[in-house]
Write an enzyme that holds these catalytic residues in place. Structure first.
Site, PDB file in Angstrom:
ATOM      1  CE  LYS A  12      83.148  17.086  39.357  1.00  0.00           C
ATOM      2  NZ  LYS A  12      84.073  17.157  40.464  1.00  0.00           N
ATOM      3  NE  ARG A  89      89.488  16.819  37.225  1.00  0.00           N
ATOM      4  CZ  ARG A  89      88.601  15.857  37.476  1.00  0.00           C
ATOM      5  NH1 ARG A  89      87.970  15.276  36.499  1.00  0.00           N
ATOM      6  NH2 ARG A  89      88.354  15.493  38.701  1.00  0.00           N
ATOM      7  NE  ARG A 161      86.039   7.543  41.914  1.00  0.00           N
ATOM      8  CZ  ARG A 161      85.894   8.757  41.382  1.00  0.00           C
ATOM      9  NH1 ARG A 161      84.683   9.210  41.105  1.00  0.00           N
ATOM     10  NH2 ARG A 161      86.934   9.514  41.141  1.00  0.00           N
ATOM     11  NE  ARG A 172      90.245  12.053  42.754  1.00  0.00           N
ATOM     12  CZ  ARG A 172      89.143  11.527  43.274  1.00  0.00           C
ATOM     13  NH1 ARG A 172      89.207  10.725  44.311  1.00  0.00           N
ATOM     14  NH2 ARG A 172      87.975  11.814  42.763  1.00  0.00           N
TER      15      ARG A 172
HETATM   16  P1  AMP Z   1      86.768  12.091  38.688  1.00  0.00           P
HETATM   17  O1  AMP Z   1      85.915  10.882  38.516  1.00  0.00           O
HETATM   18  O2  AMP Z   1      86.221  13.287  37.986  1.00  0.00           O
HETATM   19  O3  AMP Z   1      87.100  12.373  40.124  1.00  0.00           O
HETATM   20  O4  AMP Z   1      88.159  11.763  37.957  1.00  0.00           O
HETATM   21  C1  AMP Z   1      88.952  10.667  38.364  1.00  0.00           C
HETATM   22  C2  AMP Z   1      90.326  10.737  37.731  1.00  0.00           C
HETATM   23  O5  AMP Z   1      90.220  10.691  36.288  1.00  0.00           O
HETATM   24  C3  AMP Z   1      91.127  12.006  38.014  1.00  0.00           C
HETATM   25  O6  AMP Z   1      91.801  11.960  39.243  1.00  0.00           O
HETATM   26  C4  AMP Z   1      92.090  12.029  36.818  1.00  0.00           C
HETATM   27  O7  AMP Z   1      93.147  11.099  37.005  1.00  0.00           O
HETATM   28  C5  AMP Z   1      91.217  11.511  35.683  1.00  0.00           C
HETATM   29  N1  AMP Z   1      90.525  12.626  34.985  1.00  0.00           N
HETATM   30  C6  AMP Z   1      89.201  12.937  35.055  1.00  0.00           C
HETATM   31  N2  AMP Z   1      88.914  14.020  34.304  1.00  0.00           N
HETATM   32  C7  AMP Z   1      90.087  14.387  33.731  1.00  0.00           C
HETATM   33  C8  AMP Z   1      90.469  15.442  32.843  1.00  0.00           C
HETATM   34  N3  AMP Z   1      89.588  16.354  32.405  1.00  0.00           N
HETATM   35  N4  AMP Z   1      91.767  15.509  32.482  1.00  0.00           N
HETATM   36  C9  AMP Z   1      92.672  14.626  32.907  1.00  0.00           C
HETATM   37  N5  AMP Z   1      92.392  13.624  33.752  1.00  0.00           N
HETATM   38  C10 AMP Z   1      91.114  13.493  34.163  1.00  0.00           C
END
Ligand code: AMP
Length: 216
Positions: A12, A89, A161, A172
């Site tokens: 994404k 999400r 990361r 995740r």
């Molecule tokens: P991402 O960069 O999208 O993989 O998100 C990294 C982390 O941010 C996730 O594992 C969650 O801990 C947090 N996170 C991202 N988007 C959300 C969301 N919409 N709601 C809650 N936590 C989020």
């Protein structure tokens, strides 16, 4: 607004960055990145966010929604289209997004669902490195930088990361399957969902989204 969704590691972030580079009317809103930045600040809210990020768990819905709304309201410009990454999400967040958009008078035009196998997504995360300065995303095998460990765009150093560690990735994925997949069904029923085959190169994925955008 367009929402870009898909499993962890579906690409994404890469696709959204490229769309923004090619078309100046797009503005990226990356929920994970906003939360990571916020978690680096001082104070109780940042500490709370950090606890969830460290475990690969979702940050509480109302808190994320509030942070996101501030960001969208603040960075809003006429004639720009938001590309929302990482939200909603779960079904509660679908509702919160609807409320937010109503308040800000923004229309959700579509939800793109990037489809990729679990195996390929895991492989992408294993090789993912991000620039610590500008956030550019690399794949050490398929999309490596010209000089190892250094960002092509800004010269920043490339890092993995922290939440790409295998045990956090597992968590995740679990969250994705249990909470995020029902969101897909919701948007499908609303006829807002568009499937994108995300197994190819970033350009191939981009093209599928652009073709949809070109339609009247
Ligand atoms: P991402 O960069 O999208 O993989 O998100 C990294 C982390 O941010 C996730 O594992 C969650 O801990 C947090 N996170 C991202 N988007 C959300 C969301 N919409 N709601 C809650 N936590 C989020």
């Amino acid at each position: 607004m367009l929402v870009i969704m898909g499993p962890v590691g579906s690409g994404k972030g890469t696709v959204i960055r490229r769309l923004c580079e090619k078309h100046s009317f797009y503005r990226a809103v990356d929920t994970g990145e906003i939360l990571r930045k916020k978690s680096q600040e001082e104070g109780p809210v940042s500490r709370e966010i950090r606890q969830y990020l460290d475990k690969g768990l979702l940050v509480p819905d109302e808190l994320v929604s509030r942070i996101l709304e501030e960001e969208i309201a603040f960075s809003r410009r006429d004639s720009e289209v938001f590309l929302l990454d990482g939200f909603p999400r779960n079904l509660r967040q679908v509702y919160l997004l609807e409320e937010m958009l109503k308040k800000l008078d923004i229309t959700l035009k579509g939800v793109f669902w990037l489809e990729v196998s679990e195996e390929q997504a895991r492989e992408r995360m294993r090789y993912r490195r991000v620039c610590s300065e500008c956030g550019a995303i690399y794949h050490m095998k398929n999309l490596p930088p010209k000089v190892e460990g250094i960002c092509d765009r800004c010269g920043g150093s490339l890092v993995a990361r922290e939440d790409d560690a295998p045990e956090i990735i597992r968590q995740r994925w679990k969250v994705y399957k249990e909470q995020t997949q029902p969101v897909r069904e919701w948007y499908k029923r609303k006829s807002l969902l568009f499937y994108v085959d995300a197994s190819g190169t970033p350009d191939e994925v981009l093209r599928q989204i652009e073709i949809w955008e070109e339609k009247p």
